[in-house]
Scaffold this active site. Structure first.
Site, PDB file in Angstrom:
ATOM      1  N   GLU A   1       5.705 -72.201 -61.500  1.00 46.96           N
ATOM      2  CA  GLU A   1       4.234 -72.156 -61.497  1.00 46.96           C
ATOM      3  C   GLU A   1       3.689 -70.824 -61.997  1.00 46.96           C
ATOM      4  O   GLU A   1       2.515 -70.717 -62.312  1.00 46.96           O
ATOM      5  CB  GLU A   1       3.621 -72.445 -60.118  1.00 46.96           C
ATOM      6  CG  GLU A   1       3.860 -73.822 -59.607  1.00 46.96           C
ATOM      7  CD  GLU A   1       3.172 -74.071 -58.273  1.00 46.96           C
ATOM      8  OE1 GLU A   1       2.370 -73.213 -57.831  1.00 46.96           O
ATOM      9  OE2 GLU A   1       3.425 -75.121 -57.680  1.00 46.96           O
TER      10      GLU A   1
ATOM     11  N   GLU B   1       0.012 -66.603 -50.857  1.00 48.90           N
ATOM     12  CA  GLU B   1       1.160 -67.510 -50.750  1.00 48.90           C
ATOM     13  C   GLU B   1       1.386 -68.055 -52.144  1.00 48.90           C
ATOM     14  O   GLU B   1       0.869 -69.105 -52.508  1.00 48.90           O
ATOM     15  CB  GLU B   1       0.873 -68.607 -49.718  1.00 48.90           C
ATOM     16  CG  GLU B   1       2.139 -69.313 -49.251  1.00 48.90           C
ATOM     17  CD  GLU B   1       2.552 -70.430 -50.162  1.00 48.90           C
ATOM     18  OE1 GLU B   1       3.146 -70.143 -51.232  1.00 48.90           O
ATOM     19  OE2 GLU B   1       2.272 -71.584 -49.831  1.00 48.90           O
TER      20      GLU B   1
ATOM     21  N   HIS C   1       8.471 -76.922 -46.769  1.00 53.23           N
ATOM     22  CA  HIS C   1       8.046 -77.860 -47.817  1.00 53.23           C
ATOM     23  C   HIS C   1       8.604 -77.461 -49.186  1.00 53.23           C
ATOM     24  O   HIS C   1       8.595 -78.266 -50.114  1.00 53.23           O
ATOM     25  CB  HIS C   1       6.520 -77.959 -47.873  1.00 53.23           C
ATOM     26  CG  HIS C   1       5.852 -76.802 -48.516  1.00 53.23           C
ATOM     27  ND1 HIS C   1       5.657 -75.602 -47.885  1.00 53.23           N
ATOM     28  CD2 HIS C   1       5.318 -76.661 -49.747  1.00 53.23           C
ATOM     29  CE1 HIS C   1       5.037 -74.766 -48.696  1.00 53.23           C
ATOM     30  NE2 HIS C   1       4.823 -75.391 -49.831  1.00 53.23           N
TER      31      HIS C   1
ATOM     32  N   ASP D   1       3.360 -77.067 -42.758  1.00 53.99           N
ATOM     33  CA  ASP D   1       4.644 -76.378 -42.821  1.00 53.99           C
ATOM     34  C   ASP D   1       4.556 -75.196 -41.854  1.00 53.99           C
ATOM     35  O   ASP D   1       4.075 -74.117 -42.190  1.00 53.99           O
ATOM     36  CB  ASP D   1       4.912 -75.904 -44.248  1.00 53.99           C
ATOM     37  CG  ASP D   1       6.268 -75.217 -44.400  1.00 53.99           C
ATOM     38  OD1 ASP D   1       6.851 -74.816 -43.373  1.00 53.99           O
ATOM     39  OD2 ASP D   1       6.723 -75.075 -45.552  1.00 53.99           O
TER      40      ASP D   1
END
Length: 438
Positions: A206, A197, A382, A105
């Site tokens: 998440e 990230e 992505h 990406d």
């Protein structure tokens, strides 16, 4: 009239009813079902306090002081437990394909490298923590920018490969790979920079930002740098007739056969859970609404447990309204401060310290900031966009109002899942849509 979209996973309602799926599809934690792509996890199977030593002197850089129990240590809150869901989540990110997708990406990876070089004066000669280092690429960028020392933390077993990558690039004297959760590994010094990230689908899926917050509160020096520094989650109504036609209208005439009896099941399977896909600006019906702005220097874990916002949109077109899209931006800046010393600070940093305002410049104009965007009008990433579709579209006129509220909350089943509760009204009808992002 209020319509609640709901579904019993064992029974399908008539095609005329609106319903939302909360049915659970059996799948591996961290791996999305069809229509979703695997997103990255930061910390794999925990091996508490495990590390890859750089040599005989590395141990005094990691956890030496933690072995000495004192009153201050005993007063620190215990780290959250590592659950079976966490273990499965971490394990799923040991697969190289996930990291390949992220590194390929270019918008993501090149923006991070550009941000590191843009802040090189704050990184050169300094100590950095990379939270969720994966294969170690961001740690290597920081080493190339002149960092004195980089702690690359990841609980996934990908940390084993990260350590080999570090050695292959002759950076073992600069980069130390710590294999474990940020909540459990020990670093015996304060750090100048945290890079991570951490963003998931819909920004907060998440719950990885919580680990960045804990790293900040454990190790970041007053006035230290966090990259990215700020994040904003957006939403907007969308019209996507092609998507609806491909998934639903297809069943109305299949080789001349009326298979519309399949419609309730088709709607459940297609639109039960949030869908991660790419749309364009042409699908967006209104200007976006800010769901949540995150300042990584000040945000708390508790603040992220439940987020609610009210919205009001005015449609810019006459079109079928199929659902809502969510996307996010992140910025790479220093902490926000106010110009005058008498103004309140927006950022206490690690250990509860307040940054020194005399050493910090005011945050630059957002239009001049370095931004990584996942908006429909920007180059695809992505992350794509996250779509929450209705089971049946709503016909909307130009300038018609769409209003309501959305609540995003951590699932009690698994804090890494996200519960989404939507209430919306338009044209005199009101609806409720509930779904879970697993």
């Amino acid at each position: 009239m209020c319509v609640r979209e709901s579904v019993n996973s064992a029974m399908y309602q008539p095609a005329t009813a609106d319903y939302t799926g909360n049915g659970y599809h059996q799948q591996s934690v961290g791996i999305q079902a069809a229509g979703h792509r695997v997103r990255r996890g930061s910390r794999g199977r925990p091996r508490l306090h495990n590390r890859f030593d750089r040599g005989s002197n590395s141990s005094n850089r990691v956890s030496e002081s933690s072995r000495q129990e004192n009153e201050e240590d005993r007063e620190k809150p215990a780290p959250p437990p590592c659950t079976d869901f966490d273990m499965a989540y971490f394990h799923s990110y040991a697969h190289v394909g996930i990291h390949e997708e992220m590194i390929k990406d270019r918008a993501r990876t090149e923006t991070y490298r550009k941000a590191i070089m843009q802040h090189q004066s704050h990184i050169a000669g300094k100590v950095v923590v990379d939270v969720g280092c994966g294969t170690g690429i961001l740690s290597i960028f920081c080493a190339q920018a002149g960092a004195k020392r980089v702690y690359a933390v990841d609980a996934s077993d990908i940390a084993v490969q990260a350590n080999e990558v570090i050695k292959a690039n002759n950076l073992s004297d600069t980069v130390t790979v710590l294999h474990g959760r940020v909540e459990d590994v020990e670093i015996d010094e304060e750090v100048d920079v945290i890079i991570s990230e951490w963003m998931g689908y819909m920004l907060l899926y998440e719950s990885m930002l919580g680990s960045v917050i804990r790293a900040r509160d454990r190790w970041l020096k007053p006035g230290g740098l966090i990259l990215p520094s700020h994040a904003t989650l957006y939403m907007a109504p969308v019209s996507h007739p092609d998507r609806y036609s491909d998934s639903i209208d297809f069943w109305r005439n299949v080789y001349g056969i009326d298979m519309s009896a399949m419609l309730p099941l088709a709607k459940q399977c297609a639109f039960e859970e949030p869908s991660v896909e790419t749309i364009t600006g042409e699908h967006v019906m209104t200007w976006p609404h800010v769901v949540k702005h995150v300042d990584c220097y000040t945000v708390t874990v508790q603040e992220l447990e439940s987020i609610m916002t009210r919205f009001k949109f005015k449609s810019m077109m006459r079109a079928p309204f199929h659902g809502f899209a969510f996307w996010f931006d992140v910025e790479f800046n220093g902490p926000e401060i106010f110009a005058s010393p008498g103004d309140a600070l927006l950022g206490t940093s690690s250990n509860g310290h307040v940054p020194d305002t005399t050493q910090r410049k005011k945050r630059p104009n957002p239009n001049e900031a370095l931004v990584l965007s996942t908006a429909p009008e920007d180059p695809p990433t992505h992350w794509q966009q996250t779509l929450i579709y209705f089971y049946d579209p709503i016909d909307v006129e130009q300038d018609q109002l769409i209003e309501g509220s959305v609540t995003l909350s951590q699932s009690k089943e698994n804090a890494r899942f996200m519960n989404i509760h939507l209430e919306y009204a338009s044209g005199g009808r009101s609806f409720v849509k509930e779904s879970v992002m697993r």
